[in-house]
Design a protein around this motif. Structure first.
Motif, mmCIF file in Angstrom:
data_model
loop_
_atom_site.group_PDB
_atom_site.id
_atom_site.type_symbol
_atom_site.label_atom_id
_atom_site.label_comp_id
_atom_site.label_asym_id
_atom_site.label_seq_id
_atom_site.Cartn_x
_atom_site.Cartn_y
_atom_site.Cartn_z
ATOM 1 N N TYR A 33 2.916 2.229 6.710
ATOM 2 C CA TYR A 33 2.845 1.390 5.508
ATOM 3 C C TYR A 33 4.198 1.372 4.799
ATOM 4 O O TYR A 33 4.675 0.314 4.371
ATOM 5 N N GLY A 90 10.232 1.628 -6.211
ATOM 6 C CA GLY A 90 9.581 1.571 -4.906
ATOM 7 C C GLY A 90 10.427 2.219 -3.826
ATOM 8 O O GLY A 90 9.910 2.897 -2.926
ATOM 9 N N LEU A 97 7.396 -2.530 -3.567
ATOM 10 C CA LEU A 97 6.233 -1.684 -3.821
ATOM 11 C C LEU A 97 5.105 -1.953 -2.833
ATOM 12 O O LEU A 97 4.261 -1.087 -2.589
ATOM 13 N N MET A 98 5.102 -3.150 -2.262
ATOM 14 C CA MET A 98 4.137 -3.517 -1.233
ATOM 15 C C MET A 98 4.872 -4.313 -0.159
ATOM 16 O O MET A 98 5.961 -4.848 -0.418
ATOM 17 N N GLU A 120 -5.270 -1.111 -7.725
ATOM 18 C CA GLU A 120 -4.217 -1.631 -6.872
ATOM 19 C C GLU A 120 -3.750 -0.571 -5.883
ATOM 20 O O GLU A 120 -4.039 0.623 -6.039
ATOM 21 N N THR A 121 -3.031 -1.002 -4.875
ATOM 22 C CA THR A 121 -2.445 -0.078 -3.901
ATOM 23 C C THR A 121 -0.972 -0.416 -3.742
ATOM 24 O O THR A 121 -0.610 -1.581 -3.615
ATOM 25 N N ASP A 122 -0.121 0.587 -3.782
ATOM 26 C CA ASP A 122 1.303 0.372 -3.529
ATOM 27 C C ASP A 122 1.982 1.716 -3.287
ATOM 28 O O ASP A 122 1.325 2.760 -3.230
ATOM 29 N N LEU A 123 3.307 1.685 -3.145
ATOM 30 C CA LEU A 123 4.065 2.877 -2.764
ATOM 31 C C LEU A 123 4.004 3.999 -3.792
ATOM 32 O O LEU A 123 4.199 5.168 -3.449
ATOM 33 N N ARG A 124 3.743 3.668 -5.052
ATOM 34 C CA ARG A 124 3.660 4.724 -6.060
ATOM 35 C C ARG A 124 2.603 5.754 -5.691
ATOM 36 O O ARG A 124 2.806 6.963 -5.833
ATOM 37 N N CYS A 169 7.239 -1.777 4.100
ATOM 38 C CA CYS A 169 7.691 -2.165 2.762
ATOM 39 C C CYS A 169 9.208 -2.327 2.682
ATOM 40 O O CYS A 169 9.718 -2.795 1.657
ATOM 41 N N SER A 190 -1.961 2.693 2.849
ATOM 42 C CA SER A 190 -1.668 2.805 1.418
ATOM 43 C C SER A 190 -2.754 3.620 0.719
ATOM 44 O O SER A 190 -3.754 4.005 1.328
#
Length: 298
Positions: free
Chosen positions: A213, A236, A226-227, A183-187, A217, A174
């Motif tokens: 990653y 996401g 998103l996570m 934060e960490t997520d797909l965005r 998800c 990520s």
């Protein structure tokens, strides 16, 4: 038989015995833009190009993002000639965070683009304004604007962007948007993939880790959270599929091949997407939620 005024429908439109026009006989609009007041939309974007209305001022820190929507909106409305493209490019370039030396590329910070003048400088312990680090989403917006106005992206300092962007990728694949405390997520995986794609250089990320990653998800229902482990979400899911496409893991003719050969469960994904259309015709971001225009985009 129902009666109707002969002027209810245009000449040549077929109607049934109840006076209802046949769907096959109604000509489609000459242009998709006939469904909206294009000139008013253009005027609104032109206003945003020249100034920031008071009710948007709380979003000053995201000025580059607002500019991205403004320039992209004018482009989609075929009205990009209303802006000074060179002026736009120079303004965007002024937000790039540049290292004082190549050695600073290893200090963990991200030398992309700032989102605004507010985020470009921050006070140090003595109250003196100093340069802040860049932001991944702002960098995506900056490069997208530059590409839209026809600026040659190969002329910018992409090395600083890509080398320092690797500092943002986490062990699980990520990305963080800034170098610390985020934060960490797909965005942000999508932002990183789009940045590499636009710069035509994939040295800024480990694609295999990012792919793993993304796949982690995908939820049981076919959508992507998103996570890993989170509920499937429209935004996401877009970020996941778009990232895989940009990275080369999904081909254009996805639906014309054997779905079992793909790294994602395509039939389940399509089923989830189709089920997101609500009874009012709009799209919802998650199951049992109200429809929202942003999810029609995603």
């Amino acid at each position: 038989m129902a009666t109707r005024d002969p002027l209810d429908f245009d000449v040549g439109v077929e109607v049934d015995e109840e006076g209802t026009p046949s769907p096959s006989s109604i000509s489609p609009p000459s242009s998709p833009l006939s469904y909206l007041d294009r000139d008013r939309h253009v005027a609104f974007f032109e206003m945003l190009y020249d100034l920031m209305p008071y009710h948007y001022q709380s979003q000053e820190i995201n000025r580059l993002t607002l500019a991205f929507f403004t320039i992209s909106g004018l482009h989609l409305l075929q009205a990009l000639d209303r802006v000074d493209k060179d002026r736009v490019a120079n303004w965007v370039l002024s937000f790039q965070a540049l290292p004082r030396s190549r050695a600073e590329l290893k200090n963990g910070q991200f030398y992309g683009f700032h989102g605004s003048r507010t985020s470009q400088f921050h006070p140090d312990e003595n109250g003196v304004s100093v340069h802040n680090a860049g932001h991944l989403a702002s960098t995506y917006c900056a490069l997208a604007i530059l590409k839209t106005v026809g600026f040659n992206l190969l002329t910018i300092d992409k090395e600083s962007i890509l080398i320092s962007m690797r500092n943002l990728q986490q062990p699980d694949g990520s990305f963080m948007p800034v170098h610390v405390g985020a934060e960490t997520d797909l965005r942000f995986v999508y932002c990183a993939a789009a940045i590499c794609f636009m710069l035509e250089d994939w040295s800024g990320m480990d694609r295999e880790k990012a792919k793993d990653y993304i796949l982690n998800c995908q939820s049981y229902d076919g959508g992507f959270g998103l996570m890993p482990g989170l509920e499937s979400h429209g935004g996401g899911t877009y970020c996941a599929v778009a990232s895989l496409r940009l990275m080369g893991y999904i081909e254009d003719d996805l639906l014309s091949k054997n779905a079992t050969s793909f790294i994602v469960n395509v039939p389940l994904l399509l089923d989830w997407c189709m089920q997101r259309q609500a009874i009012d015709g709009g799209f919802q971001g998650r199951a049992n939620k109200y429809s929202d225009t942003c999810y029609a985009f995603w």
